[in-house]
Design a protein around this motif. Structure first.
Motif, PDB file in Angstrom:
ATOM      1  N   VAL A 172      -5.623 -17.185 -16.355  1.00 63.66           N
ATOM      2  CA  VAL A 172      -5.407 -16.847 -14.932  1.00 63.66           C
ATOM      3  C   VAL A 172      -4.797 -18.011 -14.152  1.00 63.66           C
ATOM      4  O   VAL A 172      -4.630 -17.899 -12.937  1.00 63.66           O
ATOM      5  CB  VAL A 172      -6.698 -16.383 -14.216  1.00 63.66           C
ATOM      6  CG1 VAL A 172      -7.220 -15.100 -14.822  1.00 63.66           C
ATOM      7  CG2 VAL A 172      -7.754 -17.453 -14.191  1.00 63.66           C
ATOM      8  N   LEU A 201       4.889 -13.810  -7.668  1.00 66.71           N
ATOM      9  CA  LEU A 201       4.269 -14.354  -8.876  1.00 66.71           C
ATOM     10  C   LEU A 201       2.953 -13.628  -9.175  1.00 66.71           C
ATOM     11  O   LEU A 201       2.706 -13.207 -10.310  1.00 66.71           O
ATOM     12  CB  LEU A 201       4.027 -15.851  -8.686  1.00 66.71           C
ATOM     13  CG  LEU A 201       3.598 -16.626  -9.921  1.00 66.71           C
ATOM     14  CD1 LEU A 201       4.671 -16.589 -10.990  1.00 66.71           C
ATOM     15  CD2 LEU A 201       3.282 -18.059  -9.557  1.00 66.71           C
ATOM     16  N   ALA A 204       3.642 -10.082 -10.310  1.00 67.61           N
ATOM     17  CA  ALA A 204       4.148 -10.040 -11.692  1.00 67.61           C
ATOM     18  C   ALA A 204       2.990 -10.196 -12.668  1.00 67.61           C
ATOM     19  O   ALA A 204       2.872  -9.455 -13.646  1.00 67.61           O
ATOM     20  CB  ALA A 204       5.184 -11.144 -11.911  1.00 67.61           C
ATOM     21  N   PHE A 205       2.112 -11.165 -12.382  1.00 71.16           N
ATOM     22  CA  PHE A 205       0.947 -11.371 -13.241  1.00 71.16           C
ATOM     23  C   PHE A 205       0.097 -10.113 -13.294  1.00 71.16           C
ATOM     24  O   PHE A 205      -0.277  -9.637 -14.370  1.00 71.16           O
ATOM     25  CB  PHE A 205       0.123 -12.553 -12.714  1.00 71.16           C
ATOM     26  CG  PHE A 205      -1.100 -12.861 -13.540  1.00 71.16           C
ATOM     27  CD1 PHE A 205      -1.060 -13.845 -14.512  1.00 71.16           C
ATOM     28  CD2 PHE A 205      -2.285 -12.167 -13.338  1.00 71.16           C
ATOM     29  CE1 PHE A 205      -2.177 -14.129 -15.276  1.00 71.16           C
ATOM     30  CE2 PHE A 205      -3.413 -12.440 -14.099  1.00 71.16           C
ATOM     31  CZ  PHE A 205      -3.352 -13.427 -15.065  1.00 71.16           C
ATOM     32  N   VAL A 208       1.904  -7.258 -15.348  1.00 69.49           N
ATOM     33  CA  VAL A 208       2.011  -7.476 -16.796  1.00 69.49           C
ATOM     34  C   VAL A 208       0.630  -7.515 -17.447  1.00 69.49           C
ATOM     35  O   VAL A 208       0.352  -6.812 -18.419  1.00 69.49           O
ATOM     36  CB  VAL A 208       2.788  -8.783 -17.088  1.00 69.49           C
ATOM     37  CG1 VAL A 208       2.765  -9.097 -18.581  1.00 69.49           C
ATOM     38  CG2 VAL A 208       4.216  -8.670 -16.596  1.00 69.49           C
ATOM     39  N   LEU A 209      -0.257  -8.341 -16.868  1.00 64.88           N
ATOM     40  CA  LEU A 209      -1.547  -8.552 -17.532  1.00 64.88           C
ATOM     41  C   LEU A 209      -2.450  -7.326 -17.436  1.00 64.88           C
ATOM     42  O   LEU A 209      -3.262  -7.089 -18.328  1.00 64.88           O
ATOM     43  CB  LEU A 209      -2.242  -9.789 -16.960  1.00 64.88           C
ATOM     44  CG  LEU A 209      -1.963 -11.131 -17.642  1.00 64.88           C
ATOM     45  CD1 LEU A 209      -2.440 -11.110 -19.084  1.00 64.88           C
ATOM     46  CD2 LEU A 209      -0.504 -11.518 -17.625  1.00 64.88           C
ATOM     47  N   VAL A 212      -1.215  -5.006 -20.288  1.00 63.78           N
ATOM     48  CA  VAL A 212      -1.554  -5.525 -21.612  1.00 63.78           C
ATOM     49  C   VAL A 212      -3.065  -5.463 -21.844  1.00 63.78           C
ATOM     50  O   VAL A 212      -3.527  -5.041 -22.917  1.00 63.78           O
ATOM     51  CB  VAL A 212      -1.014  -6.962 -21.786  1.00 63.78           C
ATOM     52  CG1 VAL A 212      -1.502  -7.582 -23.078  1.00 63.78           C
ATOM     53  CG2 VAL A 212       0.502  -6.960 -21.766  1.00 63.78           C
ATOM     54  N   SER A 213      -3.853  -5.855 -20.825  1.00 61.53           N
ATOM     55  CA  SER A 213      -5.310  -5.823 -20.991  1.00 61.53           C
ATOM     56  C   SER A 213      -5.798  -4.399 -21.230  1.00 61.53           C
ATOM     57  O   SER A 213      -6.673  -4.159 -22.064  1.00 61.53           O
ATOM     58  CB  SER A 213      -6.000  -6.391 -19.756  1.00 61.53           C
ATOM     59  OG  SER A 213      -5.536  -7.671 -19.477  1.00 61.53           O
TER      60      SER A 213
END
Lengths: 223, 227
Positions: A172, A201, A204-205, A208-209, A212-213
């Motif tokens: 993180v 930023l 975006a995190f 994406v995360l 995926v998580s």
């Protein structure tokens, strides 16, 4: 039942459990306020120093208190075989994941907003402005998505709670950097436009995360 | 098995020859950099080490996906070996960066975006290895490792962006005023090739060692069952 309503049911179950036991939010809140009080002794009474150090302190505090509260998510389930019960429900693992993310988001936000109030009160720095609240919500969402995944993972290891910070904090880090810098801009009185790189930023995190998580979570609680 | 062994020996020989060539390039062939002098030659070690750190995690990511998909322990051995090597090379990258920073900037550490990103990558490697270490059984460790391998990999570009955004308000020292001469680029390429062959060689050795460990474990269990 749709996916969302099932997830909301899981989140509701978490919230009821928390309201009944008051195990986590209360303890983490006291911890958070204690950290803020300790900060007083490191930064002194100089208003300028406090103002310069405040964003870093806030996000260091939220990172630690976040780790502390995320740990409870699955450790609580390990007792009395709750997780087995939850997994035998007619709901997919993704549903459990989304429900837990929502409840963790709620718990962390409650703690953070009270902490911001306390901060404003104790240090006479107004940190409850709308842009700062938006940063807090977006960053905490990032914490919750990754944290819920890793909480499930660490609760199943031999060392349990000890493992979560080692996984959670490096991942993180982009959110922490963006939240600190964004908060600095807010406290310096910058406009919304100056904040946009940091918002981008964090978004975006989060995007994406969270995807995926969501995709890898089923592998975490397999057995 | 015999063919495999001679293949490995060939890898070692190629790595050795390439390294001798690279050492010649680094210490004799390439010109000395104008502003920083002799200390700039660590660059030819520093850059390949960074590349191997990134290559390592890319292979961890690939192996992790393949493991979760196919559930073959071979893929897990592959990605955990890549992680061990990547961790070692990232550690060497951080050390070489520190050694270079002292003569170049007068400090052992500066928070340049690249060094900072490498440091976080190093922590993610530790996270990967920690999860495996604390797992309650081997298969669980493989599964958890794969999860960290995937999540960590997608996070690396975001970390790189965030650290460069973070530092953009305080520009770091310029490493090269005039860029690289063709000789320097060539020397760097040879060095990267040498390090990459060495990495692949180590990876093959480590992966097959892990396969053999599992085989020994399996045979031991068989023997114990018979008794």
């Amino acid at each position: 039942m749709s996916f969302l309503s099932k997830s909301l049911a899981v989140a509701r179950k978490e919230t009821i459990a928390e309201l009944r036991t008051r195990e986590m939010v209360f303890a983490v809140l006291v911890f958070t306020i204690l950290v803020i009080v300790i900060f007083n002794f490191t930064a002194g009474v100089d208003q300028e120093v406090i103002r310069a150090a405040a964003p870093g302190l806030l996000w260091a505090t939220f990172s630690f208190s976040g780790t502390l509260s995320l740990n409870r998510t699955f450790v609580r389930e390990k007792e009395n075989g709750c997780l087995e019960g939850l997994m035998s429900c007619p709901a997919s693992r993704e549903v459990i994941y989304v429900g837990k993310v929502l409840s963790n988001l709620l718990f962390m936000l409650v703690i953070e907003i009270i902490a911001l109030l306390v901060f404003t009160l104790l240090f006479n720095i107004y940190v409850l402005s709308p842009p700062l609240l938006v940063i807090t919500v977006l960053a905490t969402f990032g914490f919750a998505t990754v944290g819920t995944l890793f909480s499930g993972l660490s609760a199943n290891t031999k060392a349990r709670e000890m493992v979560l910070p080692i996984l959670f904090l490096p991942i993180v880090l982009p959110v922490i950097i963006a939240a600190v810098r964004g908060s600095e801009q807010v406290l310096a009185g910058k406009s919304w436009a100056g904040l946009s790189p940091w918002f981008q930023l964090i978004l975006a995190f989060d995007a994406v995360l969270s995807v995926v998580s969501f995709l890898v979570f089923p592998y975490v609680i397999e057995e | 098995m015999k063919g495999k062994e001679s293949f490995k020996t060939a890898g070692l020989v190629v790595a050795l020859l390439l390294f001798m060539w690279a050492l010649y390039m680094i210490f004799i062939f390439v010109p000395t950099e104008a502003t920083m002098g002799i200390s700039q030659r660590i660059f030819y070690f520093h850059v390949p080490l960074a590349w191997l750190g990134l290559l390592g995690y890319t292979l961890v990511f690939f192996g992790s996906i393949m493991y979760l998909w196919k559930r073959r322990s071979g893929w897990d051995n592959f990605s955990s070996s890549a992680a061990e090597l990547g961790f070692i090379f990232t550690t060497l990258f951080l050390i070489s960066g520190s050694l270079w920073a002292k003569p170049a900037w007068g400090v052992w550490w500066t928070w340049t975006p690249r060094l900072t990103t490498a440091l976080i990558l190093w922590f993610i490697y530790i996270a990967y290895l920690t999860v495996r270490f604390y797992a309650s059984e081997k298969q669980q460790g493989a599964r958890f490792g794969a999860v960290v391998g995937i999540v960590g990999f997608v996070d690396v570009p975001i970390i790189a962006i965030s650290t460069s955004l973070w530092r953009s308000e305080h520009p770091g020292a310029l490493v090269f005023q005039g860029g690289l001469t063709p000789e320097m680029t060539f020397g760097l390429m040879v060095s990267i090739a040498a390090f990459t062959v060495l990495f692949v060689y180590f990876l093959a050795i480590r992966t097959s060692l892990k396969q053999q460990e599992m085989e020994v474990e399996r045979l031991r269990e068989l023997v114990e069952q018979d008794q």
